[in-house]
Design an enzyme around this catalytic site. Structure first.
Site, mmCIF file in Angstrom:
data_model
loop_
_atom_site.group_PDB
_atom_site.id
_atom_site.type_symbol
_atom_site.label_atom_id
_atom_site.label_comp_id
_atom_site.label_asym_id
_atom_site.label_seq_id
_atom_site.Cartn_x
_atom_site.Cartn_y
_atom_site.Cartn_z
ATOM 1 N N GLU A 186 0.818 -1.214 0.000
ATOM 2 C CA GLU A 186 0.000 0.000 0.000
ATOM 3 C C GLU A 186 0.852 1.264 0.000
ATOM 4 O OE1 GLU A 186 -3.014 -0.321 3.043
ATOM 5 O OE2 GLU A 186 -4.105 -1.816 1.872
ATOM 6 N N GLU B 160 -4.673 -8.586 -0.799
ATOM 7 C CA GLU B 160 -5.225 -8.413 0.557
ATOM 8 C C GLU B 160 -6.719 -8.277 0.392
ATOM 9 O OE1 GLU B 160 -2.930 -5.945 3.192
ATOM 10 O OE2 GLU B 160 -4.746 -5.108 4.086
#
Length: 798
Positions: free
Chosen positions: A412, A520
């Site tokens: 991220e 994820e």
């Protein structure tokens, strides 16, 4: 100091001296540390202290600080003239190391494995060596999850000849594979640290069990103070392949021979296998198409903090394997080396990850998740100077593990406005921005431009491929919309999407050559169907496999409840929901809860709220029954009366439900699989708790000061049924050659200090960690509580 193993590796993890605090003179070999506390490694000082709201919520309300470790040990006289190294598997963080008063260096990263050459300073015979490590973790809010504090992984001394295989010098990979043969590509870096030429023979042996399956040898001349990389191709007949179902491991041995004698020997476990990601058909292992059924994990284990032992991970992985999981994402950093060994031997595919942030600092929450203002400490301070060494260390350490199939350069990193943004988006939010202030969502030209990420990504990819070209490079993207615009996704071999299933179809059409994967993901049925029903999606990695410390929503919770297992390793309702989707074995599992509390099905499936594996409610009140099953049909019985049959294919939730007025007795599910076989699960009304029951699968532990046993405590009624609502205060005592390492109940809102020898049961159970010492004998573990019958169990220390 213990004797070395066959590889010349010495264990120096026992009897370190430890000071919590700082002393500017402690680096000195002659410093008097007799008044310091004695500890064994792995050691995490943070979990020894009470939870306190003044500490960071991100790191679980536990302290950091500064600590110093000192270890005195001896090297046998016969080793004089050898090369000597000290290896640290992980120190959190900002470590500084001295050896016999000589400063060796520092390592800011708390996750990187690192090695120092101590040859020039080593003493042999009766002259002791003193290793000193200073750990500076004063900025405890430097992470979004719990990190631990101290030397939380093992330390070893490695002894080699002056002409030897370099550290991380052997790399064996599968070059080609057919039905009858395998070609192994071998690279071995050999160093000569002497001032003379060396005529050596480099020999390679592949052992199948204890038999040599293939061998090679090559003569080389090494110049003084030089190194060479020997490259060979080994042919293996009728290879046994490594797979998730049959994780066969060969033993690969490299020997350096000079003047007719072996002067160095390096042993490596390898697996013969091939991997392939395809933009249209997904993932292939050994030519077989399969879905990655993965979970993300952090590195702590509740009351043990970050000082986790191998058996703890073994117990967890066994549970995940039973659930149908076949892949593990190491979020968001390299983990302990023993975990990769377990993944190799147990058949898990590994998504290995290097960083959670690069040069741009992410928000770290200190007052609760996504509660402003954040704090800004972290790895970004050291990224510029250390990223290449840390990334190289990860790849070099891991590249022989057959389990590792992906190298991830970041998690991220593209999170919008944290801190990067882009003028193409006036408003942009991320996956966890529900409470983000409005001004934090807007484009701000004064923030770093996200296009910078492309430059960094290209450099990181090139570093990985310098050391390994056999595996693809990926990153877990929080905002593929942004990363597509700036070109970050184009830098990757495999593009990981975090929580962005709604983009799969559109992006597959827009970028037909792109390999897309769920890196994820949430736990709902639709998120799995987005993988199951689309061949081009390789798999998913659920957030998370196991509850973890830190990243808490706020006091009094000290961790995240996102896991399928809790921090004690106990199975939660969402575990069985996932098992019903992932496991090939027929299964059925019942849970119950008050109907008025279960109107939000997502809450109790994803977050495991208001469900219990018991049948204890108020007479005639309506109870909702959930049945997780992969069988064709299920009939529910209450005290022998049928409450009807339901079919799993008729459910749009992925599980079955009934609403039933409560009456005491027995609730029974009878499920029929596709072959007509029946499977059962039963909930019984339990009485009041009257006693304690202890069980332990580890009947014996090794008397090495490092082994661990798991003792599971259940509170039971007079009929031996577990009383799932019991929360009695349990006291634990140990007799014999064992120590109490911790008590964990899985309740992340229990702020009782972990260091105490008592803890409340939660859901009628408690996990007791017993550590070995170096003494042999019988360890007696006794558990007792007011108004409950006590219990004792014995473990043999050998």
């Amino acid at each position: 100091m213990n004797t070395a193993d066959t590889r010349g590796i010495y264990n120096i993890n026992l009897d370190w001296k430890f000071l919590l605090g700082d002393d500017p003179g402690a680096w000195h070999k002659g410093y008097d540390d007799s008044g310091w506390r004695t500890v064994n490694l792995p050691h995490d000082w943070a979990v020894e202290h009470p939870f306190d709201i003044k500490h960071s919520s991100g790191t679980g309300y536990l302290p950091g600080g500064t600590g110093i470790y000192r270890k005195r040990f001896y090297l046998p006289k016969e080793l004089e003239g050898k090369r000597v190294y000290v290896k640290f598997d992980g120190v959190y963080n900002n470590s500084m190391v001295w050896f016999n008063s000589y400063y060796l260096g520092k390592r800011p990263s708390g996750y990187a494995e690192f090695i120092y050459d101590i040859t020039d300073f080593a003493c042999f015979g009766d002259n002791p060596n003193v290793l000193v490590v200073r750990v500076d973790h004063k900025h405890v809010a430097d992470s979004r999850w719990y990190t631990g504090s101290g030397i939380y992984r093992k330390v070893t001394v490695i002894v080699k000849d002056r002409i030897c295989v370099d550290n991380y010098g052997v790399f064996v990979s599968t070059k080609a594979l057919s039905k009858d043969t395998a070609e192994l590509d071998i690279k071995a870096s050999v160093i000569n640290t002497t001032g003379r030429d060396a005529d050596v023979v480099i020999k390679y042996y592949l052992y199948d069990d204890n038999k040599v399956a293939s061998s090679l040898e090559q003569k080389q001349i090494l110049s003084p103070y030089s190194s060479i990389t020997d490259q060979q191709v080994m042919i293996v007949s009728r290879p046994k392949l490594w797979s998730t179902e049959s994780p066969y491991l060969y033993r690969f041995v490299t020997e350096i021979e000079m003047d007719g004698r072996v002067i160095d020997r390096e042993e490596t476990s390898i697996g013969i296998r091939t991997i392939k990601f395809d933009a249209n058909r997904g993932f292939f292992l050994n030519g077989q198409n399969m879905k990655l059924k993965g979970v993300c994990v952090h590195h702590d284990a509740g009351c043990l903090g970050a000082a986790v032992r191998k058996k703890v991970w073994e117990r967890r992985l066994l549970a995940l394997k039973e659930m149908g999981c076949n892949a593990i994402r190491m979020s968001h950093n390299p983990h302990m080396p023993e975990l990769y060994d377990l993944c190799d031997s147990m058949g898990f595919l590994v998504f290995e990850e290097a960083f959670d942030e690069w040069e741009g600092v992410k928000n770290k929450w200190s007052q609760g998740h996504n509660v402003y203002p954040p704090v800004h400490y972290g790895y970004y301070e050291d990224f510029h100077d250390w990223h290449e060494r840390d990334l190289a260390a990860m790849v070099l350490r891991g590249r022989n593990h057959p389990s590792i199939i992906l190298w991830s350069i970041g998690n991220e990193i593209d999170y919008p406005n944290d801190p990067y943004c882009h003028p193409a988006f006036k408003i942009l939010t991320g996956n966890n921005d529900a409470n983000k202030p409005a001004q934090e969502r807007l484009y701000d030209a004064n923030r770093p431009n996200a296009e910078r990420l492309v430059t960094i990504a290209k450099e990181l990819v090139s570093i990985v491929k310098k050391y390994d070209t056999t595996r693809p490079v990926t990153a877990a993207l929080a905002c593929p919309e942004l990363s597509n615009v700036i070109g970050l996704a184009d830098c990757l071999d495999v593009v990981g999407y975090n929580y962005k299933e709604h983009l799969y179809e559109e992006d597959h059409k827009r970028y037909p050559e792109r390999i897309i994967m769920g890196s994820e993901n949430g736990k709902e049925l639709d998120q799995w169907l987005a993988v199951k029903n689309n061949d081009y999606i390789s798999g998913q990695f659920l957030w998370t496999g196991i509850d973890y410390l830190g990243e808490t929503r706020g006091w009094p919770s000290h961790g995240s409840e996102a896991g399928l297992l809790d921090v004690a390793g106990f199975k939660k309702p969402s575990y069985y929901f996932r098992m019903s989707m992932w496991s090939d074995k027929p299964m059925v599992k019942l849970f119950a809860g008050y109907a008025e509390n279960l109107t939000d099905h997502r809450r109790y499936i994803v977050y495991n709220k208001n469900l219990t594996p018991s049948w204890n409610f108020i007479d005639n009140e309506e109870v909702e029954i959930l049945c997780f099953t992969n069988c064709v049909k299920t009939e529910l019985f209450l005290n022998g009366r049928s409450l009807g049959t339901k079919y799993i294919n008729d459910s749009d939730k992925g599980y079955l439900t009934w609403k039933v007025p409560f009456e005491k007795g027995e609730l029974k599910a009878v499920s029929t699989d596709q072959h007509g076989r029946m499977h059962y699960d039963v909930l019984k009304t339990a009485g009041a708790g009257v006693g304690i029951e202890l069980t332990c699968n580890d009947k014996e532990i090794i008397a090495d000061g490092l082994d661990i046993a798991h003792v599971v405590l259940n509170i039971v009624d007079s009929d031996g049924n577990q009383t799932c609502h019991a929360q009695d205060l349990i006291h634990v005592s140990i007799e014999g050659p064992g120590i109490l390492l911790g008590l964990e109940n899985g309740n992340l809102e229990d702020t009782m200090p972990y260091a105490l020898p008592y803890r409340r049961a939660y859901n009628g159970r408690l996990l007791i960690y017993i550590g070995s010492t170096t003494e042999k004998g019988i360890i007696r573990v006794r558990a007792y509580a007011d108004k409950l019958r006590s219990c004792q169990i014995e473990i043999i220390s050998r």
